[in-house]
Design a protein around this motif. Structure first.
Motif, PDB file in Angstrom:
ATOM      1  N   THR A  18     -63.723   2.627 -85.134  1.00  0.00           N
ATOM      2  CA  THR A  18     -63.391   3.502 -86.580  1.00  0.00           C
ATOM      3  C   THR A  18     -65.104   3.330 -87.543  1.00  0.00           C
ATOM      4  O   THR A  18     -64.994   2.348 -87.492  1.00  0.00           O
ATOM      5  CB  THR A  18     -62.474   3.250 -88.171  1.00  0.00           C
ATOM      6  N   THR A  19     -65.473   4.588 -87.255  1.00  0.00           N
ATOM      7  CA  THR A  19     -66.827   5.093 -88.412  1.00  0.00           C
ATOM      8  C   THR A  19     -66.687   5.730 -89.666  1.00  0.00           C
ATOM      9  O   THR A  19     -65.300   6.524 -89.726  1.00  0.00           O
ATOM     10  CB  THR A  19     -67.634   4.933 -86.713  1.00  0.00           C
ATOM     11  N   TYR A  20     -67.667   5.273 -89.916  1.00  0.00           N
ATOM     12  CA  TYR A  20     -67.658   6.806 -91.500  1.00  0.00           C
ATOM     13  C   TYR A  20     -68.002   7.877 -90.865  1.00  0.00           C
ATOM     14  O   TYR A  20     -67.185   8.943 -91.565  1.00  0.00           O
ATOM     15  CB  TYR A  20     -68.596   6.218 -92.141  1.00  0.00           C
ATOM     16  N   GLU A  21     -68.348   8.452 -89.965  1.00  0.00           N
ATOM     17  CA  GLU A  21     -68.376   9.575 -89.193  1.00  0.00           C
ATOM     18  C   GLU A  21     -67.315  10.360 -89.026  1.00  0.00           C
ATOM     19  O   GLU A  21     -66.839  11.452 -88.908  1.00  0.00           O
ATOM     20  CB  GLU A  21     -69.315   9.846 -88.428  1.00  0.00           C
ATOM     21  N   ASP A  22     -66.687   9.350 -88.334  1.00  0.00           N
ATOM     22  CA  ASP A  22     -64.994  10.436 -87.506  1.00  0.00           C
ATOM     23  C   ASP A  22     -63.885  10.212 -88.554  1.00  0.00           C
ATOM     24  O   ASP A  22     -62.874  10.630 -88.229  1.00  0.00           O
ATOM     25  CB  ASP A  22     -64.870   9.273 -86.249  1.00  0.00           C
ATOM     26  N   PHE A  23     -63.957   8.659 -90.078  1.00  0.00           N
ATOM     27  CA  PHE A  23     -62.436   9.191 -90.803  1.00  0.00           C
ATOM     28  C   PHE A  23     -62.916   9.753 -92.058  1.00  0.00           C
ATOM     29  O   PHE A  23     -64.138   9.423 -92.187  1.00  0.00           O
ATOM     30  CB  PHE A  23     -62.038   7.774 -90.830  1.00  0.00           C
ATOM     31  N   SER A  24     -62.003   9.827 -92.557  1.00  0.00           N
ATOM     32  CA  SER A  24     -61.760  10.260 -93.962  1.00  0.00           C
ATOM     33  C   SER A  24     -60.584   9.768 -94.813  1.00  0.00           C
ATOM     34  O   SER A  24     -60.494   9.989 -95.590  1.00  0.00           O
ATOM     35  CB  SER A  24     -61.384  11.579 -94.433  1.00  0.00           C
ATOM     36  N   HIS A  25     -60.378   8.316 -94.481  1.00  0.00           N
ATOM     37  CA  HIS A  25     -59.726   7.575 -95.269  1.00  0.00           C
ATOM     38  C   HIS A  25     -60.682   6.004 -94.981  1.00  0.00           C
ATOM     39  O   HIS A  25     -60.633   5.582 -94.629  1.00  0.00           O
ATOM     40  CB  HIS A  25     -57.696   7.111 -95.308  1.00  0.00           C
ATOM     41  N   CYS A  26     -59.927   5.186 -96.285  1.00  0.00           N
ATOM     42  CA  CYS A  26     -59.998   4.463 -95.689  1.00  0.00           C
ATOM     43  C   CYS A  26     -58.870   2.780 -95.939  1.00  0.00           C
ATOM     44  O   CYS A  26     -58.146   3.155 -97.075  1.00  0.00           O
ATOM     45  CB  CYS A  26     -61.317   3.256 -97.079  1.00  0.00           C
ATOM     46  N   LYS A  27     -59.250   1.528 -95.722  1.00  0.00           N
ATOM     47  CA  LYS A  27     -58.028   0.579 -96.226  1.00  0.00           C
ATOM     48  C   LYS A  27     -59.287   0.122 -97.314  1.00  0.00           C
ATOM     49  O   LYS A  27     -59.569   0.476 -98.541  1.00  0.00           O
ATOM     50  CB  LYS A  27     -58.120  -1.129 -94.973  1.00  0.00           C
ATOM     51  N   PRO A  28     -57.252  -0.246 -98.361  1.00  0.00           N
ATOM     52  CA  PRO A  28     -55.867  -0.334 -98.608  1.00  0.00           C
ATOM     53  C   PRO A  28     -55.005   0.535 -98.086  1.00  0.00           C
ATOM     54  O   PRO A  28     -53.601   0.201 -98.178  1.00  0.00           O
ATOM     55  CB  PRO A  28     -55.610  -1.075 -99.126  1.00  0.00           C
ATOM     56  N   ASN A  29     -55.663   1.823 -97.830  1.00  0.00           N
ATOM     57  CA  ASN A  29     -55.062   3.570 -97.986  1.00  0.00           C
ATOM     58  C   ASN A  29     -54.020   3.103 -96.524  1.00  0.00           C
ATOM     59  O   ASN A  29     -54.674   3.387 -95.974  1.00  0.00           O
ATOM     60  CB  ASN A  29     -55.921   4.437 -98.724  1.00  0.00           C
ATOM     61  N   PRO A  30     -52.640   2.593 -96.753  1.00  0.00           N
ATOM     62  CA  PRO A  30     -51.883   3.094 -95.346  1.00  0.00           C
ATOM     63  C   PRO A  30     -52.656   4.522 -94.462  1.00  0.00           C
ATOM     64  O   PRO A  30     -52.042   4.532 -93.349  1.00  0.00           O
ATOM     65  CB  PRO A  30     -50.661   3.543 -96.013  1.00  0.00           C
ATOM     66  N   ALA A  31     -52.591   5.886 -94.941  1.00  0.00           N
ATOM     67  CA  ALA A  31     -53.551   6.942 -94.062  1.00  0.00           C
ATOM     68  C   ALA A  31     -53.889   6.638 -93.638  1.00  0.00           C
ATOM     69  O   ALA A  31     -54.695   7.307 -92.326  1.00  0.00           O
ATOM     70  CB  ALA A  31     -53.704   7.850 -95.536  1.00  0.00           C
ATOM     71  N   TYR A  32     -55.231   5.572 -93.515  1.00  0.00           N
ATOM     72  CA  TYR A  32     -56.036   4.968 -93.071  1.00  0.00           C
ATOM     73  C   TYR A  32     -55.122   4.550 -91.326  1.00  0.00           C
ATOM     74  O   TYR A  32     -55.995   4.978 -90.343  1.00  0.00           O
ATOM     75  CB  TYR A  32     -57.345   3.630 -93.603  1.00  0.00           C
ATOM     76  N   TYR A  33     -54.448   3.840 -91.495  1.00  0.00           N
ATOM     77  CA  TYR A  33     -53.687   3.038 -90.365  1.00  0.00           C
ATOM     78  C   TYR A  33     -53.658   4.391 -89.234  1.00  0.00           C
ATOM     79  O   TYR A  33     -52.415   4.971 -88.248  1.00  0.00           O
ATOM     80  CB  TYR A  33     -52.514   2.452 -90.868  1.00  0.00           C
ATOM     81  N   MET A  34     -52.539   5.265 -90.069  1.00  0.00           N
ATOM     82  CA  MET A  34     -52.114   6.858 -89.656  1.00  0.00           C
ATOM     83  C   MET A  34     -53.307   7.288 -89.406  1.00  0.00           C
ATOM     84  O   MET A  34     -52.827   7.776 -88.228  1.00  0.00           O
ATOM     85  CB  MET A  34     -51.159   7.257 -91.257  1.00  0.00           C
ATOM     86  N   ASP A  35     -54.212   7.315 -89.912  1.00  0.00           N
ATOM     87  CA  ASP A  35     -55.302   7.956 -88.915  1.00  0.00           C
ATOM     88  C   ASP A  35     -55.488   7.564 -87.626  1.00  0.00           C
ATOM     89  O   ASP A  35     -55.359   8.344 -86.366  1.00  0.00           O
ATOM     90  CB  ASP A  35     -56.472   8.324 -89.782  1.00  0.00           C
ATOM     91  N   VAL A  36     -55.526   6.066 -87.124  1.00  0.00           N
ATOM     92  CA  VAL A  36     -55.854   5.283 -86.627  1.00  0.00           C
ATOM     93  C   VAL A  36     -54.463   5.283 -85.013  1.00  0.00           C
ATOM     94  O   VAL A  36     -55.209   6.238 -84.276  1.00  0.00           O
ATOM     95  CB  VAL A  36     -56.014   4.062 -86.570  1.00  0.00           C
ATOM     96  N   CYS A  37     -53.318   5.497 -85.684  1.00  0.00           N
ATOM     97  CA  CYS A  37     -52.282   5.784 -84.435  1.00  0.00           C
ATOM     98  C   CYS A  37     -51.638   7.231 -84.545  1.00  0.00           C
ATOM     99  O   CYS A  37     -51.467   7.755 -82.731  1.00  0.00           O
ATOM    100  CB  CYS A  37     -50.636   5.744 -85.690  1.00  0.00           C
ATOM    101  N   ASP A  38     -52.390   8.289 -85.154  1.00  0.00           N
ATOM    102  CA  ASP A  38     -52.672   9.797 -85.020  1.00  0.00           C
ATOM    103  C   ASP A  38     -53.512   9.827 -83.396  1.00  0.00           C
ATOM    104  O   ASP A  38     -53.347  10.529 -82.238  1.00  0.00           O
ATOM    105  CB  ASP A  38     -53.107  10.376 -86.215  1.00  0.00           C
ATOM    106  N   ARG A  39     -54.761   8.989 -83.993  1.00  0.00           N
ATOM    107  CA  ARG A  39     -55.733   9.018 -82.887  1.00  0.00           C
ATOM    108  C   ARG A  39     -55.270   9.193 -81.626  1.00  0.00           C
ATOM    109  O   ARG A  39     -55.640   9.384 -80.650  1.00  0.00           O
ATOM    110  CB  ARG A  39     -57.101   8.548 -83.253  1.00  0.00           C
ATOM    111  N   ILE A  40     -54.558   7.512 -81.302  1.00  0.00           N
ATOM    112  CA  ILE A  40     -54.274   7.111 -80.322  1.00  0.00           C
ATOM    113  C   ILE A  40     -53.394   7.184 -79.879  1.00  0.00           C
ATOM    114  O   ILE A  40     -52.196   5.874 -78.748  1.00  0.00           O
ATOM    115  CB  ILE A  40     -54.279   5.369 -79.882  1.00  0.00           C
TER     116      ILE A  40
END
Length: 246
Positions: free
Chosen positions: A160-182
């Motif tokens: 995960t890099t700043y070009e591709d993601f729109s949330h950060c830790k510790p926001n749980p939305a970041y982890y949902m973004d990862v789950c959606d990607r995979i």
């Protein structure tokens, strides 16, 4: 209730990078990073204070990102408020920094051979692997830090890099973004990290978690006894790598 063994439904293992796969003392890393960044950009007429203030403000803006823009866009919009619109034209110099001067930041990091070995053993055991590092750096910086840890982009299905993601830790939305990607539910993932706040928050989504204690961070003084935890050897035992390798 604290578990002694990874769940049978886990399909992917997510790893934090800084302080997890790449040992470091965060304060030393940040001082080295800011010093080198300010040193490079001062050649283009920016003061050290401007660069440090702008970068810290950009970091704060990314950490608060609501998902409407990429972290990259949020960072640069904030950076320009401190350094002026001309800083946007100098963005290539900022990115060039990560290919050149930034490489010396390696001197402020440690190295643990068990990190890369454990990631590769986990992949060999059939788990999917993700580098779930806070997406506040460009890809060039993230790929460099991977190499310092003895790893490469090919060791991960996603990083995960700043070009591709729109949330950060510790926001749980970041982890949902990862789950959606995979394409996996949180319940099918194990998050491994050293930060009791930023990494263990994944548990709120139903992820399993493992707290790596070599470079432990617990700024909120959380009760750590509730988490499976320990060294890379303990992580290997938790996942059952010895059993998988028989």
């Amino acid at each position: 209730m604290r578990k002694d063994r990874i769940g049978k439904n886990i399909r992917a293992v997510l790893f934090d990078l800084d302080g997890t796969l790449l040992p470091m003392e965060l304060g030393s890393f940040m001082r080295g990073y800011f010093g080198l960044l300010a040193g490079r950009l001062s050649r283009f007429g920016y003061t050290q204070k401007q660069i440090i203030d702008a970068t810290l403000a950009g970091l704060s803006a990314m950490l608060a990102n609501d998902g409407k823009k990429t972290n990259e866009d949020v960072f640069w919009q904030t950076f320009a408020l401190f350094c002026g619109a001309r800083s946007l034209a100098d963005k290539p110099q900022f990115l060039e920094f990560y290919k050149t001067d930034f490489q010396a930041v390696k001197n402020f990091c440690g190295y643990h051979p068990a990190a890369a070995e454990t990631v590769r053993r986990i992949r060999a055991a059939g788990y999917r692997t993700v580098l779930a590092t806070n997406p506040t750096f460009p890809a060039a910086a993230t790929e460099s830090r991977m190499r310092w840890a003895g790893l490469a982009p090919s060791d991960f299905e996603l990083y995960t890099t700043y070009e591709d993601f729109s949330h950060c830790k510790p926001n749980p939305a970041y982890y949902m973004d990862v789950c959606d990607r995979i394409g996996l539910a949180p319940e099918a993932c194990l998050m491994v990290g050293n930060d009791a706040t930023e990494d263990m928050v994944a548990e709120t989504l139903g992820m399993e978690v493992f707290l790596l204690t070599d470079c432990l961070l617990n700024q909120e003084n959380k009760d750590l006894t509730v988490y499976p935890q320990g060294s890379f050897d303990a992580l290997a035992a938790y996942i059952g790598l010895s059993d998988a390798e028989k």
